[in-house]
Write an enzyme that holds these catalytic residues in place. Structure first.
Site, PDB file in Angstrom:
ATOM      1  N   GLY A   1     -18.369  19.233 -18.019  1.00  0.00           N
ATOM      2  CA  GLY A   1     -18.146  17.931 -17.431  1.00  0.00           C
ATOM      3  C   GLY A   1     -18.175  16.814 -18.445  1.00  0.00           C
ATOM      4  O   GLY A   1     -18.224  17.040 -19.657  1.00  0.00           O
TER       5      GLY A   1
ATOM      6  N   ALA B 214     -21.545  14.644  -8.055  1.00  0.00           N
ATOM      7  CA  ALA B 214     -21.000  15.150  -9.324  1.00  0.00           C
ATOM      8  C   ALA B 214     -21.620  16.497  -9.675  1.00  0.00           C
ATOM      9  O   ALA B 214     -22.739  16.817  -9.238  1.00  0.00           O
ATOM     10  CB  ALA B 214     -21.257  14.144 -10.442  1.00  0.00           C
TER      11      ALA B 214
ATOM     12  N   GLY C 196     -22.082  19.340 -13.058  1.00  0.00           N
ATOM     13  CA  GLY C 196     -21.929  19.737 -14.451  1.00  0.00           C
ATOM     14  C   GLY C 196     -22.879  20.897 -14.708  1.00  0.00           C
ATOM     15  O   GLY C 196     -24.098  20.750 -14.525  1.00  0.00           O
TER      16      GLY C 196
ATOM     17  N   ALA D  75     -25.485  16.146  -8.848  1.00  0.00           N
ATOM     18  CA  ALA D  75     -26.108  14.851  -8.585  1.00  0.00           C
ATOM     19  C   ALA D  75     -25.461  14.273  -7.340  1.00  0.00           C
ATOM     20  O   ALA D  75     -24.235  14.101  -7.294  1.00  0.00           O
ATOM     21  CB  ALA D  75     -25.930  13.923  -9.774  1.00  0.00           C
TER      22      ALA D  75
ATOM     23  N   CYS E   2     -17.414  10.240 -15.028  1.00  0.00           N
ATOM     24  CA  CYS E   2     -16.809  11.584 -15.066  1.00  0.00           C
ATOM     25  C   CYS E   2     -15.437  11.582 -15.737  1.00  0.00           C
ATOM     26  O   CYS E   2     -14.671  12.532 -15.590  1.00  0.00           O
ATOM     27  CB  CYS E   2     -16.721  12.173 -13.661  1.00  0.00           C
ATOM     28  SG  CYS E   2     -18.310  12.271 -12.830  1.00  0.00           S
TER      29      CYS E   2
END
Length: 219
Positions: free
Chosen positions: A72, A142, A144, A157, A173
């Site tokens: 990410g 998000a 990652g 998150a 991002c």
């Protein structure tokens, strides 16, 4: 699989501290010394940059950024956001995309619990609210991750009620032409982390074991 609340408001967790705990737990899960573990927490405010972050996506005002070994790009963690670190063994052969889709599905289901319709955007990871009369497409969750020795770390998150001004000093991002949002912004009411946390745990508990059909779930 066990859930551990590593630190929630007002006991926000330093990012570097949580990263070290992740590394230690990852090594123990790899060695079979500890069960799959999901850390749930709120960080003290911090920007973190994954391996694909471009220079132009970083803050222009000199705000510090922690460079990390996850996938990410750049994002923010802080109060009002549930950050989750599932340290879990994935079945072989490793399907990284499938695991990312599972984390997206968890956040889609959490949104649905609150009456918010969320989904995916082709070519992008994370959980999204489609463009509407409130604004352009916007990211509410998000992702990652990193997978090493068949065990995942880092994670997701999910925005409950954070101050969204953090998205004004970076390209969140690395995505141009999109925004960030939260359950509170979408519902026009305060939705604290404590209200959302049980929903995150429920859907993770449903989804992650489903990725591991041949494994006994440790509790």
């Amino acid at each position: 699989m066990r859930f551990v609340h590593l630190g929630l408001a007002p006991d926000f967790v330093d990012y570097e501290q949580a990263w070290e705990i992740q590394r230690q737990t990852h090594a123990k899960v790899v060695a079979g010394e500890e069960p799959d573990t999901v850390y749930l927490l709120e960080h003290a405010a911090v920007y973190t940059a994954g391996k694909r972050t471009e220079p132009q996506e970083r803050p222009k005002d000199g705000t510090p950024v922690v460079d990390v070994d996850r996938g990410g790009k750049i994002t923010w963690h802080g109060p009002g956001q549930i950050t989750g670190y599932p340290i879990v063994r994935l079945p072989a052969p490793i399907d990284v995309v499938g695991y990312v889709r599972a984390l997206e599905e968890m956040m889609i289901r959490v949104c649905a619990d609150f009456g918010v319709e969320a989904g995916r955007v082709e070519g992008e990871s994370g959980t999204w609210i489609a463009a509407d009369d409130r604004g352009p497409r916007r990211k509410i969750g998000a992702i990652g991750i990193r997978v090493s020795r068949q065990v995942a770390m880092h994670g997701f998150a999910f925005n409950c009620n954070p101050d969204l001004s953090w998205g004004e000093v970076i390209i969140p991002c690395g995505i141009v032409g999109a925004g960030v949002t939260s359950l509170s912004a979408e519902l026009d009411r305060d939705v604290p982390v404590t209200e959302v946390l049980p929903h995150v745990e429920k859907h993770l508990a449903d989804i992650i074991p489903a990725l591991q059909p041949n494994r006994r779930v440790l509790t």
